[in-house]
Design a protein around this motif. Structure first.
Motif, PDB file in Angstrom:
ATOM      1  N   UNK A   1       0.862  -1.180   0.000  1.00 40.31           N
ATOM      2  CA  UNK A   1       0.000   0.000   0.000  1.00 40.31           C
ATOM      3  C   UNK A   1       0.900   1.232   0.000  1.00 40.31           C
ATOM      4  N   UNK A   2       0.303   2.387  -0.272  1.00 36.68           N
ATOM      5  CA  UNK A   2       1.049   3.645  -0.202  1.00 36.68           C
ATOM      6  C   UNK A   2       0.178   4.657   0.542  1.00 36.68           C
ATOM      7  N   UNK A   3       0.738   5.259   1.589  1.00 39.97           N
ATOM      8  CA  UNK A   3      -0.047   6.117   2.467  1.00 39.97           C
ATOM      9  C   UNK A   3       0.194   7.598   2.232  1.00 39.97           C
ATOM     10  N   UNK A   4      -0.878   8.374   2.393  1.00 39.95           N
ATOM     11  CA  UNK A   4      -0.820   9.826   2.212  1.00 39.95           C
ATOM     12  C   UNK A   4      -1.558  10.511   3.354  1.00 39.95           C
ATOM     13  N   UNK A   5      -1.005  11.635   3.813  1.00 40.25           N
ATOM     14  CA  UNK A   5      -1.670  12.428   4.840  1.00 40.25           C
ATOM     15  C   UNK A   5      -2.805  13.261   4.255  1.00 40.25           C
ATOM     16  N   UNK A   6      -2.809  13.460   2.956  1.00 40.95           N
ATOM     17  CA  UNK A   6      -3.846  14.224   2.268  1.00 40.95           C
ATOM     18  C   UNK A   6      -4.678  13.257   1.430  1.00 40.95           C
ATOM     19  N   UNK A   7      -5.972  13.204   1.712  1.00 39.27           N
ATOM     20  CA  UNK A   7      -6.826  12.275   0.978  1.00 39.27           C
ATOM     21  C   UNK A   7      -6.824  12.569  -0.516  1.00 39.27           C
ATOM     22  N   UNK A   8      -6.739  13.847  -0.882  1.00 42.29           N
ATOM     23  CA  UNK A   8      -6.758  14.194  -2.302  1.00 42.29           C
ATOM     24  C   UNK A   8      -5.555  13.603  -3.026  1.00 42.29           C
ATOM     25  N   UNK A   9      -4.410  13.577  -2.360  1.00 42.57           N
ATOM     26  CA  UNK A   9      -3.221  12.979  -2.973  1.00 42.57           C
ATOM     27  C   UNK A   9      -3.401  11.475  -3.163  1.00 42.57           C
ATOM     28  N   UNK A  10      -4.016  10.831  -2.177  1.00 41.54           N
ATOM     29  CA  UNK A  10      -4.279   9.397  -2.291  1.00 41.54           C
ATOM     30  C   UNK A  10      -5.239   9.106  -3.445  1.00 41.54           C
ATOM     31  N   UNK A  11      -6.289   9.913  -3.551  1.00 38.84           N
ATOM     32  CA  UNK A  11      -7.257   9.721  -4.628  1.00 38.84           C
ATOM     33  C   UNK A  11      -6.614   9.993  -5.988  1.00 38.84           C
ATOM     34  N   UNK A  12      -5.687  10.963  -6.037  1.00 37.58           N
ATOM     35  CA  UNK A  12      -5.009  11.267  -7.297  1.00 37.58           C
ATOM     36  C   UNK A  12      -4.157  10.091  -7.756  1.00 37.58           C
ATOM     37  N   UNK A  13      -3.425   9.464  -6.811  1.00 41.20           N
ATOM     38  CA  UNK A  13      -2.632   8.296  -7.176  1.00 41.20           C
ATOM     39  C   UNK A  13      -3.545   7.163  -7.628  1.00 41.20           C
ATOM     40  N   UNK A  14      -4.654   6.953  -6.926  1.00 44.85           N
ATOM     41  CA  UNK A  14      -5.584   5.892  -7.314  1.00 44.85           C
ATOM     42  C   UNK A  14      -6.109   6.119  -8.730  1.00 44.85           C
ATOM     43  N   UNK A  15      -6.401   7.371  -9.064  1.00 46.32           N
ATOM     44  CA  UNK A  15      -6.888   7.689 -10.409  1.00 46.32           C
ATOM     45  C   UNK A  15      -5.826   7.379 -11.462  1.00 46.32           C
ATOM     46  N   UNK A  16      -4.565   7.703 -11.168  1.00 49.58           N
ATOM     47  CA  UNK A  16      -3.475   7.400 -12.094  1.00 49.58           C
ATOM     48  C   UNK A  16      -3.343   5.891 -12.302  1.00 49.58           C
ATOM     49  N   UNK A  17      -3.437   5.152 -11.218  1.00 50.70           N
ATOM     50  CA  UNK A  17      -3.309   3.700 -11.312  1.00 50.70           C
ATOM     51  C   UNK A  17      -4.469   3.091 -12.102  1.00 50.70           C
ATOM     52  N   UNK A  18      -5.664   3.638 -11.934  1.00 46.17           N
ATOM     53  CA  UNK A  18      -6.800   3.138 -12.716  1.00 46.17           C
ATOM     54  C   UNK A  18      -6.585   3.384 -14.208  1.00 46.17           C
ATOM     55  N   UNK A  19      -5.973   4.508 -14.550  1.00 43.02           N
ATOM     56  CA  UNK A  19      -5.678   4.790 -15.957  1.00 43.02           C
ATOM     57  C   UNK A  19      -4.683   3.775 -16.515  1.00 43.02           C
ATOM     58  N   UNK A  20      -3.840   3.223 -15.624  1.00 43.26           N
ATOM     59  CA  UNK A  20      -2.871   2.212 -16.041  1.00 43.26           C
ATOM     60  C   UNK A  20      -3.441   0.801 -16.003  1.00 43.26           C
ATOM     61  N   UNK A  21      -4.734   0.686 -15.705  1.00 38.80           N
ATOM     62  CA  UNK A  21      -5.390  -0.609 -15.761  1.00 38.80           C
ATOM     63  C   UNK A  21      -5.542  -1.331 -14.433  1.00 38.80           C
ATOM     64  N   UNK A  22      -5.202  -0.679 -13.341  1.00 35.21           N
ATOM     65  CA  UNK A  22      -5.319  -1.311 -12.030  1.00 35.21           C
ATOM     66  C   UNK A  22      -6.709  -1.100 -11.429  1.00 35.21           C
ATOM     67  N   UNK A  23      -7.152  -2.075 -10.638  1.00 34.41           N
ATOM     68  CA  UNK A  23      -8.233  -1.852  -9.683  1.00 34.41           C
ATOM     69  C   UNK A  23      -7.616  -1.162  -8.472  1.00 34.41           C
ATOM     70  N   UNK A  24      -8.331  -0.218  -7.865  1.00 29.27           N
ATOM     71  CA  UNK A  24      -7.775   0.492  -6.716  1.00 29.27           C
ATOM     72  C   UNK A  24      -8.771   0.551  -5.571  1.00 29.27           C
ATOM     73  N   UNK A  25      -8.228   0.766  -4.382  1.00 27.44           N
ATOM     74  CA  UNK A  25      -9.023   0.879  -3.160  1.00 27.44           C
ATOM     75  C   UNK A  25      -8.309   1.865  -2.246  1.00 27.44           C
ATOM     76  N   UNK A  26      -9.005   2.909  -1.820  1.00 25.12           N
ATOM     77  CA  UNK A  26      -8.445   3.908  -0.911  1.00 25.12           C
ATOM     78  C   UNK A  26      -9.121   3.745   0.448  1.00 25.12           C
ATOM     79  N   UNK A  27      -8.329   3.465   1.473  1.00 32.44           N
ATOM     80  CA  UNK A  27      -8.866   3.205   2.808  1.00 32.44           C
ATOM     81  C   UNK A  27      -8.392   4.259   3.793  1.00 32.44           C
ATOM     82  N   UNK A  28      -9.317   4.835   4.542  1.00 29.94           N
ATOM     83  CA  UNK A  28      -8.952   5.714   5.633  1.00 29.94           C
ATOM     84  C   UNK A  28      -8.372   4.903   6.774  1.00 29.94           C
ATOM     85  N   UNK A  29      -7.262   5.376   7.345  1.00 34.27           N
ATOM     86  CA  UNK A  29      -6.539   4.629   8.379  1.00 34.27           C
ATOM     87  C   UNK A  29      -6.510   5.456   9.664  1.00 34.27           C
TER      88      UNK A  29
END
Length: 382
Positions: free
Chosen positions: A128-156
């Motif tokens: 996993x990769x953690x971010x203190x800013x949710x927007x940054x986490x969502x941005x990475x997830x969006x990039x990964x989806x563009x590359x063909x990945x399924x993604x999941x963002x979990x609040x910790x």
């Protein structure tokens, strides 16, 4: 004393950042990632207030005072009765003013349940990769989806620095109630006791097993009838939810490993997740509440979500069986786990998978003899 603490934190940040550059983390995105991680963590550390100080302060809210006093009792129990590290962790408090401390991004390929790895300083490779800013986490997830990945963002609600810092109690898990506080403290302190860089599944399953055993013992000695009933309900519902997820995970693993054309795999995958959503809705209706952990929505039901499940739960029965083989003696159990941690990855995996097999006459004794040479290993100083 606070200026000394700030100076120490600044020195730690400088060392970590320099280590990142020296290790060849030359990509701008990687340096930026370490920058947000170090900055977010140091901001959290600088905001700590000792719990003793808050309990003495007349201005402390009565409800917060009660909760913090309960945290102190749980923290003392963790070291006194569970043999977990007795240090400065969970003896201070921070209110972050947000529901989670970080947001973790999980990813898995479109037709695989193998979680993506990220390799980081100190902790090695993690899934996993953690971010203190949710927007940054969502941005990475969006990039990964563009590359063909399924993604999941979990609040910790909490994380461990493995004893490198004195981790504070956070509002993010304090607000979730007594059971969540006890679970979190036991789980995160377990990471300080034994941790294998690069083996997320081992680390999280071990910490979850300690969390479950610690909570059982704490409730037996200090829990009210109401708390014990609430925990029993939570455990029952979580077991049903995890069993449902695991059944779909097993079927999808067979599908993805098959020789079917990709188009047919995609169609079968879509049908499986549609069925999972229907079954989840049935659980919600039965319980009158959201199934699962309350942090996910239907769109999170994908390969990444199922991959994250395995990291925290798949090996828990192996650790529970290992604890039982030590007659519930936690110090002996920790020594056995430290022995497993010292093995090469393939040997550690084989030993854990053997623990998951049904017991056969004589096989338990053979395992003890095979691991006997590990008994003298000291616990990692984390």
């Amino acid at each position: 004393m606070r200026w000394r603490r700030r100076a120490a934190l600044r020195r730690a940040a400088a060392v970590l950042l320099a280590a990142g550059v020296a290790a060849g983390v030359a990509a701008c995105g990687q340096i930026g990632y370490y920058g947000q991680a170090i900055g977010g963590h140091l901001e959290l550390m600088q905001a700590r207030t000792p719990i003793d100080e808050l309990l003495r302060a007349p201005a402390t809210d009565a409800d917060l005072r009660r909760r913090l006093a309960e945290v102190q009792a749980i923290r003392e129990f963790a070291s006194r009765e569970l043999g977990l590290p007795d240090n400065g962790s969970y003896r201070s408090y921070v209110d972050l003013g947000r529901p989670y401390v970080v947001w973790n991004v999980f990813a898995a390929p479109e037709l695989s349940l193998q979680a993506k790895n990220w390799c980081l300083l100190v902790v090695g490779c993690v899934n996993y990769r953690g971010y203190y800013d949710r927007r940054a986490a969502e941005a990475l997830a969006a990039e990964l989806r563009q590359d063909g990945y399924d993604t999941f963002v979990a609040g910790v609600p909490a994380y461990s620095t493995l004893g490198h810092f004195d981790d504070p109690v956070l509002n993010t898990f304090l607000q979730q109630g007594t059971l969540a506080v006890a679970r979190t403290v036991f789980h995160e302190l377990a990471h300080q006791l034994v941790f294998v860089a690069g083996d997320t599944r081992f680390n999280e399953s071990f910490a979850t097993a300690v969390e479950e055993e610690g909570l059982r013992r704490w409730l037996r000695e200090h829990g009210s009838d109401e708390l014990r009933a609430a925990n029993a309900t939570q455990r029952q519902r979580r077991a049903a939810w995890l069993a449902l997820l695991q059944s779909h995970r097993e079927r999808l693993a067979v599908l993805y490993a098959s020789e079917l054309p990709p188009a047919e795999k995609r169609a079968a995958k879509a049908a499986s997740f549609a069925a999972l959503r229907r079954e989840r809705s049935a659980l919600r209706a039965e319980w009158g509440a959201q199934a699962g952990d309350g942090r996910t929505v239907d769109d999170d039901l994908n390969n990444a979500r199922l991959a994250s499940l395995a990291l925290y739960s798949e090996l828990v029965p192996a650790f529970e069986r290992l604890l039982a083989s030590q007659d519930g003696d936690l110090p002996r159990f920790y020594r056995e786990v430290a022995g497993l941690a010292a093995l090469a990855a393939s040997e550690r995996q084989a030993a854990l998978e053997a623990l998951l097999l049904p017991e056969q006459p004589g096989r338990g004794r053979e395992r003890e003899v095979a691991r006997g040479s590990q008994d003298g290993n000291s616990l990692p100083g984390r």
